[in-house]
Write a protein that holds these residues in place. Sequence first.
Motif, PDB file in Angstrom:
ATOM      1  N   VAL A 132      -8.126   6.153   2.414  1.00 13.39           N
ATOM      2  CA  VAL A 132      -6.635   5.607   2.510  1.00 13.39           C
ATOM      3  C   VAL A 132      -6.466   4.254   2.263  1.00 13.39           C
ATOM      4  N   ARG A 133      -7.372   3.453   2.456  1.00 10.81           N
ATOM      5  CA  ARG A 133      -7.135   1.730   2.268  1.00 10.81           C
ATOM      6  C   ARG A 133      -7.265   1.611   0.483  1.00 10.81           C
ATOM      7  N   GLU A 134      -7.967   2.669  -0.051  1.00  7.67           N
ATOM      8  CA  GLU A 134      -8.129   2.657  -1.499  1.00  7.67           C
ATOM      9  C   GLU A 134      -6.731   3.059  -2.013  1.00  7.67           C
ATOM     10  N   LEU A 135      -6.222   4.239  -1.509  1.00  5.47           N
ATOM     11  CA  LEU A 135      -4.968   4.862  -2.078  1.00  5.47           C
ATOM     12  C   LEU A 135      -3.682   3.725  -1.652  1.00  5.47           C
ATOM     13  N   LEU A 136      -3.950   3.038  -0.603  1.00  3.89           N
ATOM     14  CA  LEU A 136      -2.697   2.172  -0.377  1.00  3.89           C
ATOM     15  C   LEU A 136      -2.907   0.963  -1.276  1.00  3.89           C
ATOM     16  N   VAL A 137      -3.760   0.459  -1.466  1.00  4.48           N
ATOM     17  CA  VAL A 137      -4.119  -0.765  -2.540  1.00  4.48           C
ATOM     18  C   VAL A 137      -3.640  -0.244  -3.998  1.00  4.48           C
ATOM     19  N   ARG A 138      -4.062   0.888  -4.423  1.00  4.04           N
ATOM     20  CA  ARG A 138      -3.427   1.563  -5.498  1.00  4.04           C
ATOM     21  C   ARG A 138      -1.939   1.691  -5.652  1.00  4.04           C
ATOM     22  N   LEU A 139      -1.419   1.947  -4.398  1.00  2.00           N
ATOM     23  CA  LEU A 139       0.012   2.039  -4.107  1.00  2.00           C
ATOM     24  C   LEU A 139       0.852   0.492  -4.049  1.00  2.00           C
ATOM     25  N   GLY A 140       0.171  -0.389  -4.150  1.00  2.00           N
ATOM     26  CA  GLY A 140       0.495  -1.837  -3.991  1.00  2.00           C
ATOM     27  C   GLY A 140       0.904  -1.914  -2.479  1.00  2.00           C
ATOM     28  N   HIS A 141       0.500  -1.350  -1.699  1.00  2.00           N
ATOM     29  CA  HIS A 141       0.802  -1.789  -0.094  1.00  2.00           C
ATOM     30  C   HIS A 141      -0.408  -1.657   0.801  1.00  2.00           C
ATOM     31  N   PHE A 192       8.675   2.514  -8.962  1.00  2.00           N
ATOM     32  CA  PHE A 192       8.770   2.806 -10.571  1.00  2.00           C
ATOM     33  C   PHE A 192       7.222   2.396 -11.143  1.00  2.00           C
ATOM     34  N   ARG A 193       6.869   1.403 -10.698  1.00  3.87           N
ATOM     35  CA  ARG A 193       5.469   0.932 -11.026  1.00  3.87           C
ATOM     36  C   ARG A 193       4.430   2.259 -10.681  1.00  3.87           C
ATOM     37  N   VAL A 194       4.416   2.557  -9.681  1.00  2.31           N
ATOM     38  CA  VAL A 194       3.457   3.411  -9.409  1.00  2.31           C
ATOM     39  C   VAL A 194       3.815   4.749  -9.889  1.00  2.31           C
ATOM     40  N   ILE A 195       5.127   5.361 -10.287  1.00  5.68           N
ATOM     41  CA  ILE A 195       5.264   6.330 -10.970  1.00  5.68           C
ATOM     42  C   ILE A 195       4.850   6.127 -12.340  1.00  5.68           C
TER      43      ILE A 195
END
Lengths: 513, 347
Positions: A132-141, A192-195
């Motif tokens: 989850v931490r990895e995913l959240l980093v990828r999402l900028g949060h 938008f960045r994530v998208i």
Amino acid sequence: MTTTPLTPVPGPEALLQMTGIVKEFPGVRALDGVDLDVRAGEVHCLIGQNGAGKSTLIKVLSGFHHPDDGTITWDGEEASFSTPAKAIDRGVATIYQELDLVPHLDVAENVFLGHEVSRGGFTQRRRAHGRVRELLVRLGHSEIAPTRIVGELSPAKQQIVSLARALSRDTRLLILDEPSAVLDQEEVNNLFRVIRDLAATGVAVVYISHRLEEIREIGDRITVLKDGRTVATGLAVADTPTSELIRLMTGRSIEYVFPPRSEAPSDSGEPVLDVRDLSLPGVFTGVDLSVRAGEIVGLAGLVGAGRSEILETVYGARRASAGTVTVDGRRVRRGSVGHAVRAGIGLAPEERKSQALLLDEAVYKNITVSSMTRFARLGFLDQREERRRALELTRSLDVRPEGVTRAANTLSGGNQQKIVLARWLLRDCRVLLLDEPTRGVDVGARSEIYQLIRSLADRGVAVVVVSSEIDEVLGLADRVLVVREGEVVHESAATAIDEAAVLDLVMEGRVPA
Amino acid sequence: MSQDSARLERAELETDREASAVLALLRSSVGRNAGLVVALLLICVVGAVSAGDRFSSTDNALTILRLAATIGVVSIGMTFVIIGGGIDLSVGAIVALSSVWCTTLASQQFAEDTHWIMMVLTAILVGAGCGLVNGLLIAYGGIVPFIMTLAMLASARGLAEIISDRKTQILGAKGTDVSGFKDFFNREILGVDVSIWIFAIVAVIGWVLLNRTTFGRRTVAVGGNPEAARLAGIPIKRHTVYLYVLVGVACGIAALMLVARTTTGSSTHGTLYELDAIAAVVIGGTLLTGGRGTIVGTVLGVLIFSTLTNIFILNNRSFSEQSLFKGAIIVAAVLLQQRLASRSNTT
């Protein structure tokens, strides 16, 4: 209609292709031949007015609704999305407007809900938290802790959790239903960045929004829905002017016949309904509204702009924090439906079935429910008289099929609406508030409802109509108020403004020069 | 296009009507009640076959009705609460409290000094009071009916134990004379016990109230679609309070019948009445989600249960077997109800 639907040439990389999708619900054809093709790696925008069929289309894609007709091709092969599980297995992830998270579980538990990280039936919390931490980093949060309870997070952060959930699976098609509604500008930029990142890795994104400026920024191609049909598909964002999009969204496929306005909607005369400075915290502020006898006032605006809430507050179903409502000069008590009804206000609510009708009960009981005491002596009801009056009313409104002892749910949407109107006619109400009076009403029966509303006004009733269909407001009302984000941004005679201008006001809050 | 779809719709309705005529009958309250009558008759046949003349006699019929009377009165009250979208788990406890309160030495002496009707008023007022507390806290306090009446179940029986000191209070104990009360309730009119008459009268009043008055119409509206009822101008909170007071009054009446039959008031009276009453109401076809139900159905539900109990007793079957069977019947009835309801939703 001036544009013929453009037939898209499916590129070799078309991930999803929907052709001629039809979905019917009792009394309404929500989708009536929708085409959509989405390519891997693109951001495909889906636009259309309220009720155009966007939500239904998403639900077909995510396996909640099964289409009655049409074909879906996925990755070059015909496929069915008959259950949500099947859609998820194929890699469809949907971020709904109303987030579908479990508020009492923590972030990690929500992300892996349904596909828990486990071994032998035991969840592996540490591994899950790491992922989850990895995913959240990828999402900028990265600041969101995997152990936070989701219900305590802000709506924007909850959306991030939803996105993390989508990414935790092997997502190939990501559907976002008005994701920016709960976000501020900075958060929108992050989204938008994530998208863009996702699209760059080959994920196909379907992006639904009312905000045309956002579509300009993020979209590659656009599909426009109108009345459950695709009116244009695969338009390149870069080459399509905004005016063309608005024309496509509003372009008539069916001309409604509106009754002529009465000769002189008297400019003089005291208002029957007078609303001053009405406010409901967080929803709308400082609303002024006055309606004279025989006048129809329309409220235009988007769903969520506060239109329905204004009606409900005037009616006392919500308690205003400030402001006054007077009927014929008499103050109506705040937050009391009973008082409002006695003062002569009637409401035909937006959700007819859940808010207005007793579906299993007889038509006549539905009509007399607000004026029962008139038919009662010492509490005993004179049912024969009830049926007689109800029959009179249903005849004068041409409710079909005739007969007041049948259950309300055996009638079509338009006839059910007439039942609700009959309820208030029976009370001789002075003010009638109509919320989406033609929702779920067959196209053919609409002009009948319009006629009926106009004839009520002609009898001296003050009418307020809320509608998401701008042409309906403009065609039916004498005067129009445009509501945007809880404020009245415009007021004028209905004949003094056109649909495109209203749409601009609704979307942007101003008419562009 | 609209004409086409209208024609289609009409055609669908037609075929639908023919195909589901039987289903529609089963769904209609008349049809359902007819089904219950058939079930009751079948049970009577079983009784006649297994117990012979001991079952099929006038005396035994009266026994069954006597058995049905007390719980029947409670069930009528429960029918209103359930149609109105609520539930009352505290009926048994309210019966106990009412029975205890109206048979304390003080109450009995007061009744002797004035009139035995004071005992009646006491029991009914205590029941109404409990119902009022339930109703106010549910409607205005926002407590879920299940929880509120569960709390009342505990508290009312606790209060009954405190007042009675866990002792059985006997009518006419310590030299008090309440013979007027006993005489009234133990009389027979036209060969039928007063308790059965009371059940009959309460059932008739219940039917009229539900089907012929604004109160009944509002009850159906509040239970069937509270939001629509509210937006139609019905004071739904106040009405909810009335419903719980009504079932409280029914409990008070039931307590009196119990006191008269056993000549005692006790904190153990009315045990598991909530279960029996809810079961009878559900068997009678009232939707637990509210909005639909009939008094006739409830009366038939009560009769079905009391007849079954009677047959079990006549055949020397244990109370435990009886309970087991009762549970199975409830499940079967609800399953059937859901089948019919889900079909009516899809049409």
